[in-house]
Design an enzyme around this catalytic site. Structure first.
Site, PDB file in Angstrom:
ATOM      1  N   SER A 140      27.898  63.103 108.097  1.00 20.24           N
ATOM      2  CA  SER A 140      28.150  64.274 107.263  1.00 20.24           C
ATOM      3  C   SER A 140      28.332  65.519 108.117  1.00 20.24           C
ATOM      4  CB  SER A 140      26.974  64.483 106.309  1.00 20.24           C
ATOM      5  OG  SER A 140      27.029  65.750 105.692  1.00 20.24           O
ATOM      6  N   ALA A 141      29.161  66.431 107.625  1.00 18.49           N
ATOM      7  CA  ALA A 141      29.331  67.720 108.291  1.00 18.49           C
ATOM      8  C   ALA A 141      28.065  68.567 108.239  1.00 18.49           C
ATOM      9  CB  ALA A 141      30.489  68.487 107.657  1.00 18.49           C
TER      10      ALA A 141
ATOM     11  N   TYR B  39      18.220  66.432 104.091  1.00 21.83           N
ATOM     12  CA  TYR B  39      19.313  65.456 104.041  1.00 21.83           C
ATOM     13  C   TYR B  39      20.146  65.528 105.318  1.00 21.83           C
ATOM     14  CZ  TYR B  39      24.053  63.812 103.224  1.00 21.83           C
ATOM     15  OH  TYR B  39      25.276  63.211 103.367  1.00 21.83           O
TER      16      TYR B  39
ATOM     17  N   LYS C 113      20.741  62.732 108.663  1.00 23.23           N
ATOM     18  CA  LYS C 113      22.014  62.308 109.255  1.00 23.23           C
ATOM     19  C   LYS C 113      22.028  62.603 110.761  1.00 23.23           C
ATOM     20  CE  LYS C 113      24.347  60.795 105.633  1.00 23.23           C
ATOM     21  NZ  LYS C 113      24.800  59.389 105.513  1.00 23.23           N
TER      22      LYS C 113
ATOM     23  N   ASN D 102      25.464  67.056  91.661  1.00 20.20           N
ATOM     24  CA  ASN D 102      25.101  67.956  92.753  1.00 20.20           C
ATOM     25  C   ASN D 102      26.326  68.564  93.415  1.00 20.20           C
ATOM     26  OD1 ASN D 102      22.086  67.587  93.033  1.00 20.20           O
ATOM     27  ND2 ASN D 102      22.736  65.458  93.158  1.00 20.20           N
TER      28      ASN D 102
END
Length: 355
Positions: A135-136, A161, A165, A210
């Site tokens: 993820s960025a 979160y 990652k 979300n």
């Protein structure tokens, strides 16, 4: 190398679109999913997730499915014992930024411990080809735009979160450095939206969405009264947050291309690529695009900013274009059109009471 691919989290939004694309590319697919963000229909007596049932109909190919959790190391091992797996695509994980702020232990346990379990089983059965859904969010607060793969990661991440990652990426890097026969690719997503153009599979979040696009489409189809726009005081042209939106099918093809490279023995070690469109759109621009394409008005209200939201974030995708031979093909109009095709055909998502 076996063309059997284990896809963890393959019943979810991005995972299911990748499963379809892999089948079309003549890979044999095994899906492992704990159904935390997917459902089985009543008419589906074998409890195959509805997304996968529809994929079988679209492709006329079969998917093996196991309702197995990443925290069940023995269950993961059983899958590897019984099948000659050539590579793993790892999507499974908890992914709601806001939820991670109130349930950090659950996110670290599921995402980090679950990935360690998977890697231990892969090593035991000598399966060392992995494509990881990253993820960025690992970039944290942008120091410059557009963000390339050399941008610093880790230190300014704003939520658990994103930190899970980042930790997983560190584990993968350390593993590939210590054991040279691993071939690992981390694909850092920006904001996947859209749906398969058939309208048969798409994004079906459980509970209140979300992410922006499913929230917009649920308002448009009448499931929710209005959209909440979180903040209008960002340092952007219209005051709303700017993000890089990428069509889920462009994302899916990025995975298949990366997998093909592994199978052609063109890579070794640990590789990282951004998968994004390479430009940013504000929340209000996305709403306007959706309304233009669908002809449906999307009522919204401005509410307070969420903790950790940044002004703007979008990718430099030139590395993926040059080294993967990948490029995004879909526009924001396509993303809106395909999202609406999915949502209007399936007002309640994959549930059977759509009538």
């Amino acid at each position: 190398m076996s063309r059997v691919i284990l896809v963890t989290g393959g019943a979810g939004f991005v995972g299911s679109h990748c499963v379809l694309t892999l089948l079309e590319a003549n890979y044999e697919i095994i899906v492992m999913d704990n159904l935390s963000n997917a459902i089985c229909t009543e008419i589906n007596q074998n409890c195959l997730p509805e997304s996968l049932r529809r994929i079988e109909l679209l492709t006329s190919k079969k998917v093996k499915f196991f309702n197995t959790d990443l925290l069940d190391e023995r269950g993961i091992g059983q899958i590897f014992r019984d099948h000659k797996i050539g590579a793993v695509m790892h999507f499974a994980g908890l992914k709601a930024v806001g939820e991670s702020m109130v349930k950090p232990l659950e996110y670290y346990e599921n995402n980090v411990t679950g990935t360690i379990n998977l890697l231990k089983v892969m090593r035991k059965y000598n399966v060392k080809n992995l494509i990881f859904s990253s993820s960025a969010t690992v970039y944290g607060l942008p120091q410059y735009l557009p963000i390339d793969e050399n941008h610093p990661t880790g230190s300014t991440i704003t939520n658990p979160y994103g930190r899970t990652k980042f930790v997983i990426e560190q584990i993968l890097s350390d593993l590939s450095n210590s054991e040279k026969d691993w071939c690992i690719v981390s694909l850092r997503y920006f904001n996947p939206i859209g749906a398969h153009e058939s309208g048969e599979i798409g994004e079906d979040p459980q509970g209140i969405p979300n992410n922006l696009m499913p929230f917009i489409s649920q308002v448009a189809v009448g499931r929710r009264p209005k959209l909440q726009v979180f903040g209008d005081d960002f340092k952007t042209k219209d005051g709303t947050g700017v993000r890089d939106y990428i069509h889920v099918m462009d994302l899916a093809w990025g995975h298949v291309i990366a997998l093909d490279k592994l199978f052609q023995n063109k890579w070794s070690g640990y590789k990282i690529f951004n998968l994004g469109n390479g430009c940013g759109l504000s929340v209000l621009e996305v709403i306007t695009a959706f309304e233009k394409i669908t002809g449906v008005k999307v009522p919204y209200e401005i509410v307070a900013r969420r903790p950790g939201d940044v002004d703007a974030m979008y990718a430099d995708n030139s590395k993926a274009i040059e080294l993967l031979g990948w490029k995004p093909n879909y526009t924001i109009d396509d993303m809106c059109k395909h999202t609406w095709n999915w949502q209007s055909k399936n007002p309640k998502g994959y549930r059977t009471d759509n009538s």
